[in-house]
Design an enzyme around this catalytic site. Structure first.
Site, PDB file in Angstrom:
ATOM      1  N   ASN A  14      21.476 -25.268  -0.980  1.00  0.00           N
ATOM      2  CA  ASN A  14      21.827 -25.889   0.317  1.00  0.00           C
ATOM      3  C   ASN A  14      23.012 -24.861   0.924  1.00  0.00           C
ATOM      4  OD1 ASN A  14      20.151 -28.077   1.886  1.00  0.00           O
ATOM      5  ND2 ASN A  14      20.371 -28.770  -0.556  1.00  0.00           N
ATOM      6  N   ARG A  91      30.477 -35.537  -6.642  1.00  0.00           N
ATOM      7  CA  ARG A  91      31.704 -36.358  -6.646  1.00  0.00           C
ATOM      8  C   ARG A  91      31.772 -37.151  -5.581  1.00  0.00           C
ATOM      9  NH1 ARG A  91      35.486 -36.048 -10.772  1.00  0.00           N
ATOM     10  NH2 ARG A  91      37.327 -36.200  -9.353  1.00  0.00           N
ATOM     11  N   LEU A  93      33.879 -38.877  -2.828  1.00  0.00           N
ATOM     12  CA  LEU A  93      35.272 -38.532  -2.364  1.00  0.00           C
ATOM     13  C   LEU A  93      36.153 -39.787  -2.246  1.00  0.00           C
ATOM     14  CD1 LEU A  93      34.242 -36.242   0.607  1.00  0.00           C
ATOM     15  CD2 LEU A  93      34.458 -35.630  -1.784  1.00  0.00           C
ATOM     16  N   ASN A 107      27.258 -34.629   4.719  1.00  0.00           N
ATOM     17  CA  ASN A 107      26.454 -34.744   3.434  1.00  0.00           C
ATOM     18  C   ASN A 107      25.144 -34.363   3.554  1.00  0.00           C
ATOM     19  OD1 ASN A 107      25.845 -34.770   0.477  1.00  0.00           O
ATOM     20  ND2 ASN A 107      25.417 -36.994   0.713  1.00  0.00           N
ATOM     21  N   HIS A 109      21.386 -35.721   1.715  1.00  0.00           N
ATOM     22  CA  HIS A 109      20.630 -36.497   0.687  1.00  0.00           C
ATOM     23  C   HIS A 109      19.171 -36.453   0.914  1.00  0.00           C
ATOM     24  CE1 HIS A 109      20.585 -39.599  -2.306  1.00  0.00           C
ATOM     25  NE2 HIS A 109      19.562 -40.175  -1.679  1.00  0.00           N
ATOM     26  N   ASP A 141      31.687 -41.280   4.752  1.00  0.00           N
ATOM     27  CA  ASP A 141      32.300 -42.340   5.134  1.00  0.00           C
ATOM     28  C   ASP A 141      32.748 -42.666   3.437  1.00  0.00           C
ATOM     29  OD1 ASP A 141      30.335 -44.069   3.977  1.00  0.00           O
ATOM     30  OD2 ASP A 141      30.451 -45.128   6.004  1.00  0.00           O
ATOM     31  N   GLU A 142      33.582 -43.798   3.342  1.00  0.00           N
ATOM     32  CA  GLU A 142      34.050 -44.018   2.155  1.00  0.00           C
ATOM     33  C   GLU A 142      32.857 -44.704   1.235  1.00  0.00           C
ATOM     34  OE1 GLU A 142      37.531 -46.210   3.249  1.00  0.00           O
ATOM     35  OE2 GLU A 142      38.293 -44.432   4.420  1.00  0.00           O
ATOM     36  N   ASP A 145      26.619 -42.042   0.196  1.00  0.00           N
ATOM     37  CA  ASP A 145      25.289 -41.861   1.125  1.00  0.00           C
ATOM     38  C   ASP A 145      25.188 -42.797   1.916  1.00  0.00           C
ATOM     39  OD1 ASP A 145      24.785 -39.828  -0.919  1.00  0.00           O
ATOM     40  OD2 ASP A 145      23.613 -41.301  -2.184  1.00  0.00           O
ATOM     41  N   GLU A 174      15.473 -29.986   3.573  1.00  0.00           N
ATOM     42  CA  GLU A 174      16.668 -29.942   3.557  1.00  0.00           C
ATOM     43  C   GLU A 174      17.460 -28.769   4.059  1.00  0.00           C
ATOM     44  OE1 GLU A 174      18.601 -31.181  -0.213  1.00  0.00           O
ATOM     45  OE2 GLU A 174      16.902 -32.040  -0.830  1.00  0.00           O
TER      46      GLU A 174
HETATM   47  C1  GRF Z   1      20.092 -31.703  -2.820  1.00  0.00           C
HETATM   48  O1  GRF Z   1      18.955 -32.207  -3.159  1.00  0.00           O
HETATM   49  C2  GRF Z   1      20.879 -32.432  -2.093  1.00  0.00           C
HETATM   50  O2  GRF Z   1      20.222 -33.045  -1.050  1.00  0.00           O
HETATM   51  C3  GRF Z   1      21.458 -33.272  -2.983  1.00  0.00           C
HETATM   52  O3  GRF Z   1      21.837 -32.449  -4.049  1.00  0.00           O
HETATM   53  C4  GRF Z   1      20.760 -31.375  -4.197  1.00  0.00           C
HETATM   54  C5  GRF Z   1      21.656 -30.350  -4.261  1.00  0.00           C
HETATM   55  O4  GRF Z   1      20.836 -29.003  -4.356  1.00  0.00           O
HETATM   56  N1  GRF Z   1      22.998 -33.646  -2.451  1.00  0.00           N
HETATM   57  P1  GRF Z   1      21.511 -27.631  -4.014  1.00  0.00           P
HETATM   58  O5  GRF Z   1      22.555 -27.517  -5.318  1.00  0.00           O
HETATM   59  O6  GRF Z   1      21.747 -27.399  -2.567  1.00  0.00           O
HETATM   60  O7  GRF Z   1      20.344 -26.697  -4.448  1.00  0.00           O
END
Ligand code: GRF
Length: 202
Positions: A14, A91, A93, A107, A109, A141-142, A145, A174
Protein backbone atom coordinates in the site's frame (compact mmCIF):
# COMPACT_ATOMS: atom_id res chain seq x y z
CA UNK A 1 2.13 20.74 -0.75
CA UNK A 2 0.94 18.28 1.91
CA UNK A 3 3.42 16.16 3.81
CA UNK A 4 2.40 12.54 4.24
CA UNK A 5 3.75 10.22 6.91
CA UNK A 6 3.47 6.50 6.26
CA UNK A 7 3.51 3.94 9.07
CA UNK A 8 4.05 0.30 8.18
CA UNK A 9 5.21 -2.99 9.66
CA UNK A 10 5.62 -5.34 6.68
CA UNK A 11 5.36 -5.85 2.94
CA UNK A 12 4.45 -2.25 2.18
CA UNK A 13 2.46 -2.73 -1.03
CA UNK A 14 0.00 0.00 0.00
CA UNK A 15 2.88 2.37 0.70
CA UNK A 16 4.35 1.56 -2.74
CA UNK A 17 0.97 2.17 -4.38
CA UNK A 18 0.69 5.56 -2.63
CA UNK A 19 4.23 6.51 -3.68
CA UNK A 20 3.54 5.44 -7.28
CA UNK A 21 0.23 7.32 -7.30
CA UNK A 22 1.98 10.49 -6.19
CA UNK A 23 4.66 10.05 -8.86
CA UNK A 24 1.99 9.44 -11.51
CA UNK A 25 0.05 12.55 -10.46
CA UNK A 26 -2.96 10.55 -9.24
CA UNK A 27 -2.51 12.12 -5.80
CA UNK A 28 -2.08 15.85 -6.14
CA UNK A 29 -0.13 18.27 -3.95
CA UNK A 30 1.41 15.61 -1.76
CA UNK A 31 4.82 14.26 -0.96
CA UNK A 32 5.93 11.47 1.34
CA UNK A 33 7.84 13.25 4.08
CA UNK A 34 8.72 10.18 6.11
CA UNK A 35 8.14 6.42 6.22
CA UNK A 36 8.33 4.80 9.64
CA UNK A 37 8.40 1.10 10.47
CA UNK A 38 8.29 -0.47 13.90
CA UNK A 39 10.08 -3.51 12.43
CA UNK A 40 13.64 -3.31 11.14
CA UNK A 41 13.14 -6.16 8.67
CA UNK A 42 9.96 -4.82 7.03
CA UNK A 43 10.34 -5.06 3.24
CA UNK A 44 8.39 -1.79 3.01
CA UNK A 45 11.08 0.18 4.81
CA UNK A 46 13.79 -1.26 2.55
CA UNK A 47 11.75 -0.09 -0.43
CA UNK A 48 11.40 3.39 1.08
CA UNK A 49 15.17 3.60 1.50
CA UNK A 50 15.72 2.46 -2.10
CA UNK A 51 13.40 5.21 -3.26
CA UNK A 52 15.50 7.76 -1.42
CA UNK A 53 12.71 8.64 1.02
CA UNK A 54 13.27 9.46 4.69
CA UNK A 55 12.94 5.96 6.12
CA UNK A 56 13.04 5.41 9.87
CA UNK A 57 12.89 2.30 12.00
CA UNK A 58 11.49 2.99 15.44
CA UNK A 59 11.37 -0.42 17.12
CA UNK A 60 8.35 -1.11 19.27
CA UNK A 61 9.58 -4.30 20.87
CA UNK A 62 9.89 -4.10 24.64
CA UNK A 63 8.41 -0.60 24.81
CA UNK A 64 5.14 0.47 26.37
CA UNK A 65 2.59 1.54 23.76
CA UNK A 66 2.63 5.22 24.62
CA UNK A 67 6.39 5.35 25.00
CA UNK A 68 6.75 4.04 21.44
CA UNK A 69 3.97 6.30 20.20
CA UNK A 70 5.75 9.35 21.63
CA UNK A 71 8.85 8.54 19.58
CA UNK A 72 6.79 8.05 16.43
CA UNK A 73 4.79 11.26 16.95
CA UNK A 74 8.02 13.21 17.57
CA UNK A 75 9.40 11.96 14.24
CA UNK A 76 6.16 12.77 12.41
CA UNK A 77 6.11 16.30 13.84
CA UNK A 78 9.78 16.79 13.05
CA UNK A 79 8.94 16.06 9.41
CA UNK A 80 5.91 18.40 9.49
CA UNK A 81 3.53 15.61 8.63
CA UNK A 82 0.02 16.76 7.78
CA UNK A 83 -1.65 13.41 7.06
CA UNK A 84 -0.67 10.00 8.40
CA UNK A 85 -1.43 6.86 6.40
CA UNK A 86 -1.34 3.54 8.21
CA UNK A 87 -0.29 0.99 5.62
CA UNK A 88 -0.14 -2.42 7.25
CA UNK A 89 0.96 -0.91 10.58
CA UNK A 90 0.41 -3.74 13.03
CA UNK A 91 0.06 -1.59 16.14
CA UNK A 92 -2.99 -0.13 17.78
CA UNK A 93 -2.44 3.61 18.28
CA UNK A 94 -2.77 4.95 21.81
CA UNK A 95 -5.56 7.49 22.44
CA UNK A 96 -2.82 10.07 23.00
CA UNK A 97 -1.42 9.45 19.49
CA UNK A 98 -4.87 9.73 17.90
CA UNK A 99 -5.51 13.01 19.74
CA UNK A 100 -2.33 14.54 18.33
CA UNK A 101 -3.70 14.35 14.78
CA UNK A 102 -7.48 14.72 14.80
CA UNK A 103 -8.97 13.59 11.45
CA UNK A 104 -5.48 13.34 10.10
CA UNK A 105 -4.86 9.61 10.37
CA UNK A 106 -6.14 7.15 7.76
CA UNK A 107 -6.15 3.37 7.72
CA UNK A 108 -6.95 0.79 5.10
CA UNK A 109 -8.61 -2.48 6.02
CA UNK A 110 -9.18 -5.49 3.74
CA UNK A 111 -12.91 -5.99 4.38
CA UNK A 112 -16.15 -4.06 4.14
CA UNK A 113 -16.25 -2.70 7.69
CA UNK A 114 -17.90 -3.13 10.10
CA UNK A 115 -17.70 -6.76 8.92
CA UNK A 116 -14.53 -8.60 9.83
CA UNK A 117 -12.36 -6.13 11.75
CA UNK A 118 -9.02 -7.29 13.11
CA UNK A 119 -6.50 -9.71 11.73
CA UNK A 120 -6.89 -11.89 8.64
CA UNK A 121 -10.03 -10.12 7.50
CA UNK A 122 -9.96 -11.72 4.04
CA UNK A 123 -9.75 -15.21 5.54
CA UNK A 124 -12.55 -14.39 7.99
CA UNK A 125 -14.78 -13.18 5.14
CA UNK A 126 -13.98 -16.20 2.97
CA UNK A 127 -14.64 -18.66 5.77
CA UNK A 128 -17.93 -16.92 6.61
CA UNK A 129 -19.03 -17.49 3.04
CA UNK A 130 -19.79 -13.91 2.03
CA UNK A 131 -20.43 -13.32 -1.68
CA UNK A 132 -19.10 -9.76 -1.67
CA UNK A 133 -16.13 -8.40 0.21
CA UNK A 134 -13.73 -5.54 -0.42
CA UNK A 135 -11.77 -2.89 1.39
CA UNK A 136 -12.38 0.19 3.50
CA UNK A 137 -10.40 3.39 3.96
CA UNK A 138 -11.38 5.11 7.19
CA UNK A 139 -10.26 7.72 9.67
CA UNK A 140 -8.53 6.26 12.68
CA UNK A 141 -10.14 6.76 16.05
CA UNK A 142 -9.38 5.16 19.38
CA UNK A 143 -11.01 1.82 18.52
CA UNK A 144 -9.66 -0.83 16.19
CA UNK A 145 -10.82 -0.55 12.54
CA UNK A 146 -13.60 1.78 13.61
CA UNK A 147 -13.46 5.45 12.56
CA UNK A 148 -15.63 7.23 9.96
CA UNK A 149 -15.54 5.54 6.56
CA UNK A 150 -14.12 7.56 3.67
CA UNK A 151 -14.35 5.02 0.88
CA UNK A 152 -15.13 1.36 0.23
CA UNK A 153 -14.57 -0.77 -2.83
CA UNK A 154 -16.28 -4.09 -3.37
CA UNK A 155 -14.94 -7.36 -4.71
CA UNK A 156 -17.15 -10.32 -5.65
CA UNK A 157 -16.24 -13.65 -4.13
CA UNK A 158 -16.12 -16.22 -6.94
CA UNK A 159 -16.90 -19.91 -6.62
CA UNK A 160 -13.37 -20.58 -7.85
CA UNK A 161 -11.75 -18.37 -5.17
CA UNK A 162 -9.64 -19.46 -2.27
CA UNK A 163 -8.43 -17.15 0.52
CA UNK A 164 -5.34 -16.28 -1.46
CA UNK A 165 -7.01 -15.32 -4.75
CA UNK A 166 -9.66 -13.33 -2.92
CA UNK A 167 -7.04 -11.46 -0.88
CA UNK A 168 -5.09 -10.67 -4.06
CA UNK A 169 -8.14 -9.13 -5.77
CA UNK A 170 -8.97 -7.15 -2.64
CA UNK A 171 -5.38 -5.87 -2.53
CA UNK A 172 -5.67 -4.52 -6.09
CA UNK A 173 -8.69 -2.51 -4.96
CA UNK A 174 -6.88 -1.37 -1.80
CA UNK A 175 -4.18 0.22 -3.91
CA UNK A 176 -6.75 2.16 -5.94
CA UNK A 177 -8.91 3.10 -2.96
CA UNK A 178 -6.10 4.44 -0.79
CA UNK A 179 -4.89 6.91 -3.41
CA UNK A 180 -8.45 8.08 -4.09
CA UNK A 181 -9.18 8.53 -0.40
CA UNK A 182 -5.96 10.47 0.23
CA UNK A 183 -6.80 12.76 -2.66
CA UNK A 184 -10.31 13.32 -1.31
CA UNK A 185 -9.14 14.07 2.23
CA UNK A 186 -6.34 16.39 1.08
CA UNK A 187 -8.87 18.20 -1.12
CA UNK A 188 -10.56 19.14 2.16
CA UNK A 189 -14.05 19.38 0.69
CA UNK A 190 -15.79 17.09 3.13
CA UNK A 191 -17.76 17.05 6.33
CA UNK A 192 -18.34 14.39 8.95
CA UNK A 193 -21.76 14.21 10.59
CA UNK A 194 -21.82 11.53 13.28
CA UNK A 195 -20.06 8.68 11.52
CA UNK A 196 -21.04 9.87 8.05
CA UNK A 197 -18.28 11.26 5.86
CA UNK A 198 -19.63 13.22 2.90
CA UNK A 199 -18.03 15.10 0.05
CA UNK A 200 -19.31 18.66 0.12
CA UNK A 201 -21.12 19.74 -2.98
CA UNK A 202 -19.92 23.10 -4.23
C1 GRF B 1 -3.32 -4.75 3.78
O1 GRF B 1 -4.18 -5.83 3.45
C2 GRF B 1 -4.06 -3.70 4.55
O2 GRF B 1 -5.41 -3.59 4.20
C3 GRF B 1 -3.95 -4.20 5.98
O3 GRF B 1 -2.66 -4.76 6.05
C4 GRF B 1 -2.25 -5.19 4.76
C5 GRF B 1 -0.95 -4.50 4.48
O4 GRF B 1 -0.38 -4.90 3.26
N1 GRF B 1 -4.19 -3.14 6.90
P1 GRF B 1 0.84 -4.11 2.67
O5 GRF B 1 1.95 -4.14 3.72
O6 GRF B 1 0.38 -2.70 2.38
O7 GRF B 1 1.23 -4.83 1.43
Amino acid sequence: MHNLGILLSGRGSNFIAIADSINAGRVANARIAVVISNKADAPGIANATQRGLNALVIPSKGKKREEHDREVVAALKQHNVHLICLAGYMRLLSPWFVQQFPRRILNIHPSLLPAFPGLEAQEQAFAYGVKVSGCTVHFVDEELDHGAIIMQKTVSVLDTDDERTLAARILEQEHIAYAEAINAVLGGEFEIAGRRYRRKTV
